[in-house]
Scaffold this motif. Structure first.
Motif, mmCIF file in Angstrom:
data_model
loop_
_atom_site.group_PDB
_atom_site.id
_atom_site.type_symbol
_atom_site.label_atom_id
_atom_site.label_comp_id
_atom_site.label_asym_id
_atom_site.label_seq_id
_atom_site.Cartn_x
_atom_site.Cartn_y
_atom_site.Cartn_z
ATOM 1 N N ALA A 43 25.821 24.174 -37.702
ATOM 2 C CA ALA A 43 26.390 24.079 -36.327
ATOM 3 C C ALA A 43 25.972 25.678 -35.555
ATOM 4 C CB ALA A 43 27.867 24.064 -36.134
ATOM 5 N N ALA A 44 25.876 26.580 -36.252
ATOM 6 C CA ALA A 44 25.497 28.139 -35.839
ATOM 7 C C ALA A 44 24.040 27.841 -35.531
ATOM 8 C CB ALA A 44 25.677 28.991 -36.659
ATOM 9 N N PHE A 96 22.185 25.331 -34.535
ATOM 10 C CA PHE A 96 22.004 24.319 -33.399
ATOM 11 C C PHE A 96 22.341 25.244 -32.155
ATOM 12 C CE2 PHE A 96 23.879 21.683 -30.099
ATOM 13 C CZ PHE A 96 22.749 20.775 -30.188
ATOM 14 N N ILE A 97 23.404 25.941 -32.379
ATOM 15 C CA ILE A 97 23.978 26.807 -30.975
ATOM 16 C C ILE A 97 22.953 27.960 -30.881
ATOM 17 C CG2 ILE A 97 25.680 28.480 -30.391
ATOM 18 C CD1 ILE A 97 27.662 26.672 -31.762
ATOM 19 N N GLY A 98 22.537 28.524 -32.036
ATOM 20 C CA GLY A 98 21.382 29.497 -31.784
ATOM 21 C C GLY A 98 20.131 29.226 -31.190
ATOM 22 N N ALA A 99 19.651 27.952 -31.468
ATOM 23 C CA ALA A 99 18.426 27.211 -31.189
ATOM 24 C C ALA A 99 18.747 26.818 -29.674
ATOM 25 C CB ALA A 99 18.126 25.991 -31.753
ATOM 26 N N VAL A 100 19.670 26.548 -29.271
ATOM 27 C CA VAL A 100 20.158 26.035 -27.826
ATOM 28 C C VAL A 100 19.724 27.355 -27.132
ATOM 29 C CG1 VAL A 100 21.761 25.121 -25.999
ATOM 30 C CG2 VAL A 100 21.146 23.863 -28.434
ATOM 31 N N VAL A 101 20.471 28.282 -27.618
ATOM 32 C CA VAL A 101 20.733 29.522 -26.569
ATOM 33 C C VAL A 101 19.299 30.247 -26.447
ATOM 34 C CG1 VAL A 101 21.429 32.182 -26.810
ATOM 35 C CG2 VAL A 101 22.926 30.253 -27.203
ATOM 36 N N LEU A 129 18.971 34.520 -32.292
ATOM 37 C CA LEU A 129 19.609 35.215 -33.222
ATOM 38 C C LEU A 129 21.013 35.589 -33.313
ATOM 39 C CD1 LEU A 129 16.555 37.004 -35.045
ATOM 40 C CD2 LEU A 129 17.587 35.162 -35.949
ATOM 41 N N THR A 130 21.238 36.402 -31.990
ATOM 42 C CA THR A 130 22.545 36.767 -31.575
ATOM 43 C C THR A 130 23.471 35.448 -31.497
ATOM 44 O OG1 THR A 130 21.719 38.563 -30.322
ATOM 45 C CG2 THR A 130 24.017 38.246 -29.969
ATOM 46 N N GLY A 131 23.055 34.383 -31.088
ATOM 47 C CA GLY A 131 24.031 33.253 -30.856
ATOM 48 C C GLY A 131 24.177 32.750 -32.223
ATOM 49 N N PHE A 132 23.190 32.725 -32.880
ATOM 50 C CA PHE A 132 23.382 32.177 -34.379
ATOM 51 C C PHE A 132 24.510 33.119 -34.999
ATOM 52 C CE2 PHE A 132 22.584 32.731 -39.000
ATOM 53 C CZ PHE A 132 22.696 31.328 -39.212
ATOM 54 N N GLY A 133 24.439 34.594 -34.958
ATOM 55 C CA GLY A 133 25.324 35.381 -35.756
ATOM 56 C C GLY A 133 26.751 35.372 -35.288
ATOM 57 N N HIS A 187 33.459 30.278 -38.691
ATOM 58 C CA HIS A 187 33.981 30.481 -39.933
ATOM 59 C C HIS A 187 35.646 30.593 -39.642
ATOM 60 C CE1 HIS A 187 34.678 32.276 -43.575
ATOM 61 N NE2 HIS A 187 35.424 33.536 -43.053
ATOM 62 N N LYS A 188 35.925 31.269 -38.466
ATOM 63 C CA LYS A 188 37.379 31.283 -38.168
ATOM 64 C C LYS A 188 37.886 30.189 -38.041
ATOM 65 C CE LYS A 188 37.618 35.878 -38.363
ATOM 66 N NZ LYS A 188 38.317 36.576 -39.491
ATOM 67 N N LEU A 189 37.038 29.344 -37.046
ATOM 68 C CA LEU A 189 37.524 28.023 -36.460
ATOM 69 C C LEU A 189 37.766 26.879 -37.163
ATOM 70 C CD1 LEU A 189 38.244 26.774 -33.596
ATOM 71 C CD2 LEU A 189 35.957 26.076 -33.694
ATOM 72 N N ILE A 190 36.985 26.722 -38.422
ATOM 73 C CA ILE A 190 36.725 25.638 -39.245
ATOM 74 C C ILE A 190 37.641 26.143 -40.406
ATOM 75 C CG2 ILE A 190 35.514 24.140 -40.600
ATOM 76 C CD1 ILE A 190 33.253 24.398 -38.416
ATOM 77 N N GLY A 191 38.678 25.322 -40.682
ATOM 78 C CA GLY A 191 39.451 25.744 -41.623
ATOM 79 C C GLY A 191 39.058 25.129 -43.152
ATOM 80 N N ASN A 192 39.375 25.698 -44.093
ATOM 81 C CA ASN A 192 38.995 25.508 -45.619
ATOM 82 C C ASN A 192 39.290 23.926 -45.946
ATOM 83 O OD1 ASN A 192 38.468 27.954 -45.667
ATOM 84 N ND2 ASN A 192 40.085 28.685 -47.108
#
Length: 77
Positions: free
Chosen positions: A34-35, A37-42, A61-65, A72-77
């Motif tokens: 997901a990160a 994908f978001i980084g590629a779109v940005v 790269l900033t969008g990916f990071g 990581h915080k949003l998606i639970g264990n």
């Protein structure tokens, strides 16, 4: 002089051994995909806007990071 060859097949890997564990968990794979994908779109949107490859790469790269940390915080264990 010849050496004897063993006719027995090699032992099958044991699924309970620590080497059989996956390198990444499913959660980590989802977060990284997901990160990415978001980084590629940005990055693509920045390239279309600015027209500079370096600016698009830095933005992607900033969008990916940042999205990795957020997901990581949003998606639970």
């Amino acid at each position: 002089m010849t050496t004897p060859h063993s006719s027995a097949p090699p032992p099958a890997p044991d699924s309970s051994s620590p080497d059989a564990e996956p390198l990444l968990s499913q959660r980590a794979v989802v977060v990284f995909l997901a990160a990415a994908f978001i980084g590629a779109v940005v990055g693509v949107l920045t390239f279309f806007s600015a027209g500079h490859v370096a600016a698009a790469l830095l933005a992607g790269l900033t969008g990916f990071g940042t999205s990795t940390l957020g997901l990581h915080k949003l998606i639970g264990n």
